[in-house]
Design an enzyme around this catalytic site. Structure first.
Site, mmCIF file in Angstrom:
data_model
loop_
_atom_site.group_PDB
_atom_site.id
_atom_site.type_symbol
_atom_site.label_atom_id
_atom_site.label_comp_id
_atom_site.label_asym_id
_atom_site.label_seq_id
_atom_site.Cartn_x
_atom_site.Cartn_y
_atom_site.Cartn_z
ATOM 1 N N ARG A 78 0.853 -1.289 -0.111
ATOM 2 C CA ARG A 78 -0.056 -0.128 0.034
ATOM 3 C C ARG A 78 0.896 1.303 -0.050
ATOM 4 O O ARG A 78 0.487 2.118 0.684
ATOM 5 C CB ARG A 78 -0.850 0.124 1.284
ATOM 6 C CG ARG A 78 -1.698 -1.107 1.201
ATOM 7 C CD ARG A 78 -2.971 -1.040 0.115
ATOM 8 N NE ARG A 78 -3.914 -2.166 0.455
ATOM 9 C CZ ARG A 78 -4.051 -3.235 -0.191
ATOM 10 N NH1 ARG A 78 -2.968 -3.770 -0.773
ATOM 11 N NH2 ARG A 78 -5.127 -4.150 0.105
ATOM 12 N N SER A 86 -10.755 -0.973 3.093
ATOM 13 C CA SER A 86 -9.964 -0.835 4.473
ATOM 14 C C SER A 86 -9.595 0.327 4.996
ATOM 15 O O SER A 86 -8.919 1.051 4.356
ATOM 16 C CB SER A 86 -8.476 -1.989 4.304
ATOM 17 O OG SER A 86 -8.817 -3.121 3.722
ATOM 18 N N GLU A 88 -4.810 3.708 6.148
ATOM 19 C CA GLU A 88 -4.782 3.497 4.494
ATOM 20 C C GLU A 88 -5.241 4.639 3.950
ATOM 21 O O GLU A 88 -4.887 4.994 2.523
ATOM 22 C CB GLU A 88 -5.188 2.069 4.195
ATOM 23 C CG GLU A 88 -4.745 1.827 2.886
ATOM 24 C CD GLU A 88 -5.781 0.833 2.064
ATOM 25 O OE1 GLU A 88 -6.788 1.360 1.500
ATOM 26 O OE2 GLU A 88 -5.834 -0.496 2.240
HETATM 27 P P1 FAD Z 1 -9.087 8.527 -5.367
HETATM 28 O O1 FAD Z 1 -9.976 8.123 -3.747
HETATM 29 O O2 FAD Z 1 -9.678 9.456 -5.961
HETATM 30 O O3 FAD Z 1 -7.661 9.109 -4.935
HETATM 31 C C1 FAD Z 1 -6.722 8.385 -3.832
HETATM 32 C C2 FAD Z 1 -5.424 9.397 -3.786
HETATM 33 O O4 FAD Z 1 -4.790 9.021 -5.135
HETATM 34 C C3 FAD Z 1 -5.559 10.690 -3.545
HETATM 35 O O5 FAD Z 1 -4.714 11.136 -2.491
HETATM 36 C C4 FAD Z 1 -5.484 11.220 -4.889
HETATM 37 O O6 FAD Z 1 -5.223 12.632 -4.883
HETATM 38 C C5 FAD Z 1 -4.787 10.760 -5.448
HETATM 39 N N1 FAD Z 1 -5.006 10.362 -6.876
HETATM 40 C C6 FAD Z 1 -6.035 9.815 -7.620
HETATM 41 N N2 FAD Z 1 -5.839 9.602 -8.916
HETATM 42 C C7 FAD Z 1 -4.505 10.356 -9.073
HETATM 43 C C8 FAD Z 1 -3.955 10.665 -10.223
HETATM 44 N N3 FAD Z 1 -4.240 10.562 -11.550
HETATM 45 N N4 FAD Z 1 -2.637 11.213 -10.498
HETATM 46 C C9 FAD Z 1 -2.176 11.632 -9.000
HETATM 47 N N5 FAD Z 1 -2.778 11.100 -7.993
HETATM 48 C C10 FAD Z 1 -3.931 10.726 -7.958
HETATM 49 N N6 FAD Z 1 -7.803 -0.689 -2.310
HETATM 50 C C11 FAD Z 1 -6.875 -1.980 -2.378
HETATM 51 O O7 FAD Z 1 -5.574 -1.773 -2.693
HETATM 52 N N7 FAD Z 1 -7.200 -3.296 -2.403
HETATM 53 C C12 FAD Z 1 -8.490 -3.600 -2.239
HETATM 54 O O8 FAD Z 1 -8.989 -4.886 -2.155
HETATM 55 C C13 FAD Z 1 -9.569 -2.300 -2.123
HETATM 56 N N8 FAD Z 1 -10.687 -2.647 -1.710
HETATM 57 C C14 FAD Z 1 -11.595 -1.524 -1.788
HETATM 58 C C15 FAD Z 1 -12.970 -1.939 -1.635
HETATM 59 C C16 FAD Z 1 -14.011 -0.984 -1.400
HETATM 60 C C17 FAD Z 1 -15.261 -1.347 -1.177
HETATM 61 C C18 FAD Z 1 -13.467 0.358 -1.411
HETATM 62 C C19 FAD Z 1 -14.352 1.451 -1.459
HETATM 63 C C20 FAD Z 1 -12.289 0.981 -1.850
HETATM 64 C C21 FAD Z 1 -11.130 -0.361 -1.867
HETATM 65 N N9 FAD Z 1 -9.692 -0.130 -1.913
HETATM 66 C C22 FAD Z 1 -8.963 -1.116 -2.151
HETATM 67 C C23 FAD Z 1 -9.149 1.199 -1.968
HETATM 68 C C24 FAD Z 1 -9.678 1.931 -3.385
HETATM 69 O O9 FAD Z 1 -10.292 1.433 -4.195
HETATM 70 C C25 FAD Z 1 -8.164 2.171 -4.053
HETATM 71 O O10 FAD Z 1 -7.138 2.520 -3.362
HETATM 72 C C26 FAD Z 1 -8.335 2.700 -5.540
HETATM 73 O O11 FAD Z 1 -6.865 2.584 -6.287
HETATM 74 C C27 FAD Z 1 -8.686 4.353 -5.342
HETATM 75 O O12 FAD Z 1 -8.729 4.778 -6.512
HETATM 76 P P2 FAD Z 1 -9.651 6.326 -6.823
HETATM 77 O O13 FAD Z 1 -9.705 6.563 -8.119
HETATM 78 O O14 FAD Z 1 -11.057 6.020 -6.068
HETATM 79 O O15 FAD Z 1 -8.416 7.089 -5.841
HETATM 80 N N1 EPU Z 2 -10.728 -11.043 10.726
HETATM 81 C C1 EPU Z 2 -11.375 -10.915 11.979
HETATM 82 N N2 EPU Z 2 -12.657 -10.550 11.900
HETATM 83 C C2 EPU Z 2 -13.377 -10.193 11.027
HETATM 84 C C3 EPU Z 2 -12.778 -10.181 9.722
HETATM 85 C C4 EPU Z 2 -11.251 -10.614 9.605
HETATM 86 O O1 EPU Z 2 -10.560 -11.320 12.842
HETATM 87 O O2 EPU Z 2 -14.439 -9.676 11.125
HETATM 88 C C5 EPU Z 2 -9.229 -11.450 10.403
HETATM 89 C C6 EPU Z 2 -9.266 -12.843 10.110
HETATM 90 O O3 EPU Z 2 -8.054 -13.638 10.868
HETATM 91 C C7 EPU Z 2 -9.026 -13.047 8.522
HETATM 92 C C8 EPU Z 2 -8.227 -11.802 8.498
HETATM 93 O O4 EPU Z 2 -8.889 -10.631 9.236
HETATM 94 O O5 EPU Z 2 -8.292 -13.973 8.137
HETATM 95 C C9 EPU Z 2 -8.049 -11.327 6.978
HETATM 96 O O6 EPU Z 2 -9.318 -10.833 6.760
HETATM 97 P P1 EPU Z 2 -9.642 -10.499 5.028
HETATM 98 O O7 EPU Z 2 -9.226 -11.733 4.272
HETATM 99 O O8 EPU Z 2 -11.002 -9.855 5.015
HETATM 100 O O9 EPU Z 2 -8.596 -9.398 4.690
HETATM 101 P P2 EPU Z 2 -8.178 -8.055 5.183
HETATM 102 O O10 EPU Z 2 -6.491 -8.591 5.759
HETATM 103 O O11 EPU Z 2 -9.115 -7.570 6.316
HETATM 104 C C10 EPU Z 2 -7.063 -7.268 3.041
HETATM 105 C C11 EPU Z 2 -6.798 -5.924 2.380
HETATM 106 C C12 EPU Z 2 -7.790 -5.779 1.267
HETATM 107 C C13 EPU Z 2 -8.184 -6.964 0.478
HETATM 108 C C14 EPU Z 2 -8.259 -8.061 1.287
HETATM 109 C C15 EPU Z 2 -7.973 -9.519 0.185
HETATM 110 C C16 EPU Z 2 -5.508 -4.392 3.648
HETATM 111 C C17 EPU Z 2 -5.343 -3.379 4.430
HETATM 112 N N3 EPU Z 2 -6.689 -4.910 3.117
HETATM 113 O O12 EPU Z 2 -7.971 -7.197 4.102
HETATM 114 O O13 EPU Z 2 -7.720 -4.680 0.811
HETATM 115 O O14 EPU Z 2 -9.168 -6.708 -0.328
HETATM 116 O O15 EPU Z 2 -6.951 -8.331 2.242
HETATM 117 O O16 EPU Z 2 -6.863 -9.495 -0.144
HETATM 118 O O17 EPU Z 2 -4.261 -4.863 3.452
HETATM 119 C C18 EPU Z 2 -8.145 -2.058 0.851
HETATM 120 O O18 EPU Z 2 -7.203 -2.022 0.884
HETATM 121 O O19 EPU Z 2 -9.038 -1.105 0.827
HETATM 122 C C19 EPU Z 2 -8.794 -3.503 0.981
HETATM 123 C C20 EPU Z 2 -10.238 -3.930 1.021
#
Ligand code: FAD
Ligand code: EPU
Length: 338
Positions: free
Chosen positions: A164, A238, A334
């Site tokens: 991240r 997250s 994050e």
């Molecule tokens: P924004 O929220 O618009 O911007 C994020 C940051 O990047 C800001 O600081 C912005 O200024 C900057 N920025 C955006 N675009 C540009 C650009 N073109 N040039 C320079 N700076 C820029 N993230 C994960 O890594 N893994 C996941 O599994 C994951 N799951 C998610 C699930 C949900 C339900 C949600 C809501 C979010 C999740 N995220 C996850 C977080 C998010 O989706 C990612 O970080 C995504 O890449 C953000 O993209 P955005 O275009 O919405 O960025």
């Molecule tokens: N867990 C609990 N309680 C819960 C849920 C989860 O204790 O209610 C514990 C369990 O031990 C489980 C562990 O958390 O095994 C991991 O949970 P999960 O697989 O849901 O993943 P996460 O670590 O919470 C990360 C990323 C997610 C990504 C998933 C799948 C980060 C900060 N988050 O979540 O990314 O989608 O793994 O790879 O690394 C995001 O970055 O926004 C994001 C959603």
């Protein structure tokens, strides 16, 4: 160019926070954004780059110019024996881009299906999920230097990707606007189904032969069952990173918490799921007003409707403090706090 004034950003952030932007300018060409950066009227005005708004928490109104990235285009630029190189403009929706690649049988993005947001933000925090990270398929990107309006190319090495993390969140914070990203995708897939419940889900789906489409669908099914859909409940995924602690610190915690889940990071560090730490502190399902901690995934903070950014931030602060107090572990946010 259409420059709006004092508009609400509620529909532009997945937390659904009703903060406003002093100026708001969508741009759909590199020329347009260069003009905006060079415009004397805005020379001393702070600027904020907005993608899909899925990784930000707006704690106040944005006093300045919001540049909304709407650059579009997906282009196959070259191929060799093993790889296809695809360039995607920063304003393309991430999941639509992933689906485009899957339809063409380009492999490597399937585990990153259904992540919200745009292509341009994907290198910002090196998005990751289900055992894959952006850096695994990243070839290079082009970005506009906000200081001199010039386009610069970045290789993977230049981006200093980490968990991240990237150079754009650290050394070059607020310096570059990412314009496009080139991805290096596989002609022959190398499947990665060992993470989490992917294999179980493939079995449940009765998949007999692996394909990028099947793995993508399995990831989509798992994600949809676990994570709240921002269209229903405001959130930014997250809220915190999973912390890495020293092996010795983990061993001493293990005396009191023998069931603490953990993953080895090298020989002397351990990653602990922040969701577990937060749940142990009693926060899972917590709600105060419209700010809350998701019922199924405590790593996700939610806005049930009309919470403001400060309320969500204050809740995150309380969670940080309680995890620190109970486990001595410092969580890190994050989500980008604005
Ligand atoms: P924004 O929220 O618009 O911007 C994020 C940051 O990047 C800001 O600081 C912005 O200024 C900057 N920025 C955006 N675009 C540009 C650009 N073109 N040039 C320079 N700076 C820029 N993230 C994960 O890594 N893994 C996941 O599994 C994951 N799951 C998610 C699930 C949900 C339900 C949600 C809501 C979010 C999740 N995220 C996850 C977080 C998010 O989706 C990612 O970080 C995504 O890449 C953000 O993209 P955005 O275009 O919405 O960025
Ligand atoms: N867990 C609990 N309680 C819960 C849920 C989860 O204790 O209610 C514990 C369990 O031990 C489980 C562990 O958390 O095994 C991991 O949970 P999960 O697989 O849901 O993943 P996460 O670590 O919470 C990360 C990323 C997610 C990504 C998933 C799948 C980060 C900060 N988050 O979540 O990314 O989608 O793994 O790879 O690394 C995001 O970055 O926004 C994001 C959603």
């Amino acid at each position: 160019m259409n420059i709006l004034q004092n508009i609400s950003l509620k529909q532009y952030n997945t937390f659904g926070i009703d903060a406003s932007a002093q100026y708001f300018a969508p741009f759909s060409s590199i020329d347009e954004v260069q003009q905006l950066l060079g415009d004397k009227k805005f020379s001393s005005v702070p600027k904020f780059i907005l993608g899909g708004g899925s990784n930000i928490l707006l704690t106040k109104n944005v006093d300045g110019l919001v540049l909304k990235n709407e650059l579009k285009g997906i282009e196959l630029i070259k191929e060799d024996k093993r790889h296809i190189y695809v360039k995607a403009a920063a304003g393309e929706n991430w999941n639509s881009f992933v689906m485009h690649c899957i339809q063409h049988n380009y492999a490597g993005l399937e585990n990153l299906s259904l992540i919200p947001g745009n292509v341009g933000a994907s290198p910002m925090q090196n998005i990751g999920a289900y055992g894959a990270e952006l850096k695994d398929v990243f070839e290079s990107l082009e970005a506009l230097n906000r200081n001199d309006n010039r386009i610069v190319e970045f290789t993977a090495n230049d981006c200093a990707f980490g968990y991240r993390e990237s150079v754009f969140k650290r050394k070059y914070k607020d310096r570059f606007i990412i314009l496009n990203v080139i991805f290096r995708l596989d002609k022959v897939p190398v499947f990665n189904t060992s993470y989490g419940a992917i294999e179980q889900e493939l079995e449940r789906m009765n998949v007999k032969e692996l394909s990028v489409k099947a793995v993508s669908q399995a990831v989509i099914n798992i994600r949809s069952s676990k994570l709240p859909d921002p269209k229903q409940i405001g959130n930014a995924g997250s809220f915190f990173k999973n912390p890495t602690i020293e092996l010795r610190a983990y061993q001493s915690l293990q005396h009191s918490y023998s069931n603490m889940p953990h993953y080895a990071v090298g020989n002397d560090h351990v990653k602990i799921p922040a969701a577990w730490l937060i749940e142990q502190c009693g926060w899972k399902g917590y709600r105060s007003g419209d700010a809350g901690v998701h019922l199924k995934q405590p790593l996700v903070l939610v806005n049930y409707g009309n919470a403001n950014g400060e309320e969500i931030y204050d809740l995150s602060e309380k969670i940080l403090q309680s995890v620190k107090q109970k486990f001595g572990i410092q969580l890190e946010r994050e989500v980008n706090i604005i």
